[in-house]
Design a protein around this motif. Structure first.
Motif, PDB file in Angstrom:
ATOM      1  N   VAL A 182       2.406   1.804  -3.424  1.00  0.00           N
ATOM      2  CA  VAL A 182       1.438   2.398  -4.360  1.00  0.00           C
ATOM      3  C   VAL A 182       1.304   3.897  -4.097  1.00  0.00           C
ATOM      4  O   VAL A 182       1.323   4.715  -5.027  1.00  0.00           O
ATOM      5  CB  VAL A 182       0.066   1.711  -4.244  1.00  0.00           C
ATOM      6  N   ILE A 191       1.102   0.847 -11.055  1.00  0.00           N
ATOM      7  CA  ILE A 191       0.048   0.935 -10.044  1.00  0.00           C
ATOM      8  C   ILE A 191      -1.109   0.010 -10.402  1.00  0.00           C
ATOM      9  O   ILE A 191      -1.663  -0.693  -9.550  1.00  0.00           O
ATOM     10  CB  ILE A 191      -0.446   2.391  -9.917  1.00  0.00           C
ATOM     11  N   GLN A 197      -2.638  -3.218  -8.165  1.00  0.00           N
ATOM     12  CA  GLN A 197      -3.994  -3.130  -7.644  1.00  0.00           C
ATOM     13  C   GLN A 197      -4.921  -4.191  -8.229  1.00  0.00           C
ATOM     14  O   GLN A 197      -6.098  -4.224  -7.902  1.00  0.00           O
ATOM     15  CB  GLN A 197      -4.556  -1.731  -7.915  1.00  0.00           C
ATOM     16  N   ASP A 243       0.838  -1.206   0.000  1.00  0.00           N
ATOM     17  CA  ASP A 243       0.000   0.000   0.000  1.00  0.00           C
ATOM     18  C   ASP A 243       0.872   1.256   0.000  1.00  0.00           C
ATOM     19  O   ASP A 243       0.582   2.234  -0.697  1.00  0.00           O
ATOM     20  CB  ASP A 243      -0.920   0.022   1.225  1.00  0.00           C
TER      21      ASP A 243
END
Length: 211
Positions: A36, A206, A210, A33
């Motif tokens: 990102v 990214i 995800q 996290d």
């Protein structure tokens, strides 16, 4: 909002500190996290810095083409834009460093945890994802660094021109800078091209994280 909270915590605890990563884990924010968020921050900073350099180039062009008015005011505007560009370049470097720091921690942890699987199938699947992510990350960081390397070649002549203007605030002297305009434009064009590629690479990276 979440990105602002992460930045604030990073400043408090130290972005490269294991203490920081451990504290974030405890509140449910994992290294992936954080990576990102930092890639997003680096991408956004590069986009903003690209626009700042384009503004500086346009103002430099206007000064070279000066045809009347307050020349000192134009110099002050260009100098202020240069200072903002300098700060933007420094922030780009800091953002890339932050991405590298958390990615190193993430990949170290991932590599260690591969040995903890009892299932050969799951270990192989995780290894496959690890290898693919490392390849994508290598492309990302190479692209970001390539763009960052173009910053200084733009800043050097701009610094020179602003310094020259400081001591030669007359239209005839400023007109003599026209020969430098093309050289600066070439460097800016290269910077914009590499920034655009780094921004696109960040978006792709990214998206894969995800999924």
């Amino acid at each position: 909002m979440r990105s602002l909270i992460l930045v604030a915590l990073a400043l408090t605890l130290g972005a490269c500190s294991n203490v920081y990563y451990d504290a974030m884990e405890k509140v449910g924010v994992h290294k992936r996290d954080i990576l990102v968020d930092r890639v997003e921050a680096a991408r956004d900073t590069q986009s903003e810095t690209k626009e700042q350099f384009l503004t500086a180039m346009e103002q430099f062009r206007q000064v070279v083409d000066f045809s009347g008015g307050d020349l000192e005011r134009e110099y002050l505007r260009l100098d202020a834009t240069l200072q903002r560009s300098e700060r933007g370049a420094a922030e780009v470097r800091e953002r890339i460093d932050a991405v590298e720091a958390v990615s190193e921690a993430l990949f170290d942890e991932w590599r260690t945890e591969l040995e903890q699987y009892s299932s050969d199938h799951l270990r192989a699947e995780s290894q496959r994802k690890y290898d693919a992510t490392r390849v994508r990350y290598a492309r990302l960081i190479a692209s970001m660094q390539a763009a960052e390397e173009k910053l200084e070649p733009v800043l050097v002549p701009l610094r020179d021109q602003v310094l020259f203007m400081k001591h030669n605030l007359n239209a005839r002297a400023i007109a003599g800078l026209s020969g430098e305009l093309a050289r600066v434009q070439v460097n800016v064009d290269r910077l914009v091209r590499d920034m655009d590629e780094a921004i696109a690479e960040a978006d792709r990276f990214i998206a894969t994280l995800q999924q």
